[in-house]
Design a protein around this motif. Structure first.
Motif, short mmCIF file in Angstrom:
data_model
loop_
_atom_site.label_atom_id
_atom_site.label_comp_id
_atom_site.label_asym_id
_atom_site.label_seq_id
_atom_site.Cartn_x
_atom_site.Cartn_y
_atom_site.Cartn_z
N THR A 239 0.83 -1.20 0.00
CA THR A 239 0.00 0.00 0.00
C THR A 239 0.87 1.26 0.00
N ALA A 241 0.64 5.66 -0.22
CA ALA A 241 -0.21 6.85 -0.11
C ALA A 241 0.11 7.80 -1.25
N ASP A 243 0.05 11.72 -2.33
CA ASP A 243 -0.09 13.05 -1.76
C ASP A 243 0.14 14.10 -2.83
N ARG A 261 -6.54 8.05 -3.13
CA ARG A 261 -5.39 8.40 -2.29
C ARG A 261 -4.58 7.18 -1.83
N ARG A 262 -4.98 5.98 -2.21
CA ARG A 262 -4.27 4.77 -1.80
C ARG A 262 -4.03 3.91 -3.05
N THR A 348 4.23 3.72 5.62
CA THR A 348 3.57 3.67 4.32
C THR A 348 4.35 4.49 3.32
N VAL A 350 5.19 6.74 0.01
CA VAL A 350 4.38 7.81 -0.56
C VAL A 350 4.73 8.01 -2.03
#
Length: 660
Positions: A239, A241, A243, A261-262, A348, A350
């Motif tokens: 997973t 993220a 941004d 967003r994921r 997580t 990014v």
């Protein structure tokens, strides 16, 4: 156990024919989806700057005293028979540290290092990394096993040392990208088409590998810790993220992620970079080839501009998100710069949309004079661009939580290189950073900020940047602040398309450009540039080695990654394409950038037949060199890392001084 550089050669299969750019057919197929055989995605009518043809002719005349124009150079050496390393003659060298090796014929299956050095594999594809992962067994592969084992085709590589002892530290963590997979070499029963199970194993072998390493002293190899607490595999189900400005946009939302967003996974991770705050950056490059675009509509040309035009790699049979008909937005969630914290295996990762979306080779960080973080990036495509991102926030020493937000918001620029008309006898001139996004506002007519970030190529096309010859790794020199970009090649450039920054038509050997930002400030919007290397065989008068006598240098072709070693002015270059252009193995080279020896290219090592040399990490204080050996035996056969079986296993190797 260390593997000596002069072991006997292995029997090889014939090498497959190379594509025009120098890579093997297998590399072109699995790394970039045969990009060089497809139409050039950039069909914009950006101007080629300067009186380019006459500039090239005048330049050629100065370098050689006359003769044919540089635009027409098309030299390539014929393949040579394999010979043992001990039979290869030494070459003269003037720099301290190592006796340079001569070029290694392309069919030699060995990792050849200089006299006085030896090497050992650190970690290879399939080695167990996470708890519970089994030992590698090529005949009993599974998705769950590969999720916990080292990934395939190591590319970008970094070593982050623990403590404050600098190069004397004996513990650390290495991070390396797992760019792509070769099913024909991975699966003994592969029949030319991938099954759903094999597709899932390939998905698990992509991504990144993080492992702890230790070393006894500076004459022993780095070894990875099987039970390291920071060990981690990042793969196609990890997973991430999203941004930045494009996170949450309508075109980021999918059936599995209504928030936009994921994202699951990272693909085709090529080069990368370290950050001053302790994280690692990775670039998603040829992501386009993984998606089945069959029958997918493209009324605005967005898919075509990113080369998303193929039937994919068969992954849609294992996961429908790789079908654009089934899930048209999933492709927008790839093509980003990824940030990973190697010290926190539970964090997580990014994907930073503020840095733009294109075929990222990587991103490297330099701090501006006011403390803002500046990221340099290349878009590895024929006729595409060089970019720069400048963060809105400023770096704070020791404040990692704050610094982890630096790449989430800032200004985005694309480069224009303008020649000076050959007034000083060099390929050089001035440059400017053309704004795409500044102070949170789009500078591209008709495109909002989130759209500029997502379809950055289309946005850049409108402002007139310079079309470059596959800009790959971009690295600032930590001592001088000067920035270097590797232009790997571009065989599609015609004589009418050459300019002073890209001075060679049918450019299959590549070149390197250096620039200096105005005021030595990374955030400046003006710079001065010059070409410091026009690669090829030095007997070809069209080559250029920063002014050094061409009789004193070694051949070099297709510069890919560039790095520095802690000594002022030492530029290291790894290559990707020498077998098809020079008839030699790819390798690692050192080229001083200043002083009387500037431009003196010397070869430090060569990788085995079919392999590419990637991700160099050099610590010249202790003569330590780490490299990724990617796709050994691709298009032929290799036994690397020579562990007693016939399975070629890409991975990380360590070169260090031999005892005694």
């Amino acid at each position: 156990m260390p593997m000596p550089s002069t072991t006997s050669r292995r029997t090889l299969l014939p090498l497959l024919a190379a594509h025009p750019g120098g890579r093997s057919s297998a590399t072109c197929r699995y790394r970039c989806g045969d990009a060089c055989s497809q139409p050039v995605p950039n069909t914009s009518d950006n101007t080629y700057f300067g009186d380019v043809v006459q500039t090239a002719i005048r330049r050629r005349a100065v370098l050689t005293g006359g003769g044919a124009a540089l635009a027409g150079v098309a030299w390539a050496a014929a393949p040579q028979p394999a010979v043992a390393a001990e039979d290869l003659p030494d070459t003269d060298h003037r720099l301290r540290g190592f006796p340079s090796i001569p070029p290694t014929p392309a069919d030699v299956d060995d990792l050849v290092v200089p006299r006085g050095f030896t090497w050992a594999p650190v970690i290879s594809w399939g080695d167990p990394v996470e708890p519970g992962a089994p030992a590698f067994d090529v005949d009993h592969q599974s998705v769950e096993a590969q999720k916990g084992q080292a990934g395939y085709n190591a590319d970008y590589l970094t070593l982050r040392l623990d403590g404050d002892r600098g190069w004397r530290s004996r513990r650390g963590v290495i991070v390396f990208n797992n760019e792509y997979t070769n099913p024909e070499m991975m699966f003994p029963d592969w029949d030319g088409s991938v099954t759903a199970e094999q597709a899932e194993i390939e998905m698990a072998a992509h991504g990144m590998t993080v492992v702890e390493v230790t070393r006894r002293n500076d004459r022993s190899p780095w070894t990875y810790r099987r039970r390291g607490t920071r060990n981690r595999r990042i793969h196609a189900w990890t997973t991430f993220a999203l941004d930045g400005p494009a996170a949450g946009a309508a075109w980021m939302r999918t059936g599995a992620d209504r928030s936009g967003r994921r994202v699951l996974g990272t693909l085709n991770n090529c080069a990368g970079g370290d950050t001053p705050w302790g994280t690692v950056l990775s670039g998603e490059e040829n992501f386009n080839q993984y998606f089945d675009a069959t029958d997918a509509p493209d009324p605005e040309g967005r898919l075509a501009r990113y080369g998303i035009t193929s039937a994919g790699r068969g992954w849609e049979q294992a996961d429908p998100r790789f079908s654009l008909v089934e899930e048209p937005h999933e492709v927008n969630r790839f093509g980003w710069i990824v940030e990973v914290d190697p010290d926190d295996p539970g964090s997580t990762p990014v994907k930073h949309t503020a840095l733009g979306r294109f075929k990222h080779e990587g991103a490297t960080i330099r701090l501006a004079q006011d403390g803002r973080a500046v990221a340099y990036m290349g878009d590895d495509e024929r006729f595409d661009y060089v970019y720069k991102f400048v963060s809105r926030r400023r770096y704070r020493e020791g404040d990692k939580r704050h610094n982890l937000r630096l790449l989430s918001d800032g200004d985005l620029y694309v480069a224009r290189f303008t020649g000076d008309g050959f007034q000083d006898g060099e390929y050089d001139g001035r440059g400017e950073w053309l704004p795409l996004i500044v102070d949170g506002e789009s500078h591209v007519d008709g495109m909002a900020v989130a759209e500029v970030c997502t379809w950055t190529r289309l946005a850049a096309d409108t402002v007139g940047p310079t079309k470059m010859d596959r800009p790959e790794d971009v690295q600032p020199d930590p001592h001088t602040g000067r920035v270097y970009v590797a232009l790997t090649n571009n065989t599609a450039r015609t004589p009418g398309q050459i300019d002073e920054a890209n001075p060679r038509a049918a450019n299959k050997f590549g070149h390197v450009i250096e620039w200096r930002e105005q005021g030595d400030d990374a955030a400046a919007l003006r710079f001065r540039w010059r070409i410091v290397l026009v690669a090829g065989d030095p007997s070809d008068p069209g080559t250029y080695f920063h002014g050094t006598d061409q009789r004193e240098v070694t051949p070099i072709s297709c510069p890919d990654n560039v790095a520095f070693d802690g000594e002022p002015g030492h530029l290291w270059i790894s290559t990707d394409g020498a077998p098809g252009t020079l008839g030699t193995c790819d390798g690692l080279f050192r080229m001083p950038t200043r002083g009387r020896d500037r431009g003196l290219v010397e070869q430090f090592l060569s990788v085995p037949t079919g392999a590419e040399c990637c991700g160099p990490v050099i610590s010249w204080k202790d003569r330590s060199v780490l490299v990724s050996v990617q796709h050994p035996g691709e298009g032929g056969q290799s036994g690397y890392p020579y562990l007693g079986d016939s399975v070629p296993r890409p991975g990380v190797a360590h070169v260090y001084p031999r005892r005694g």
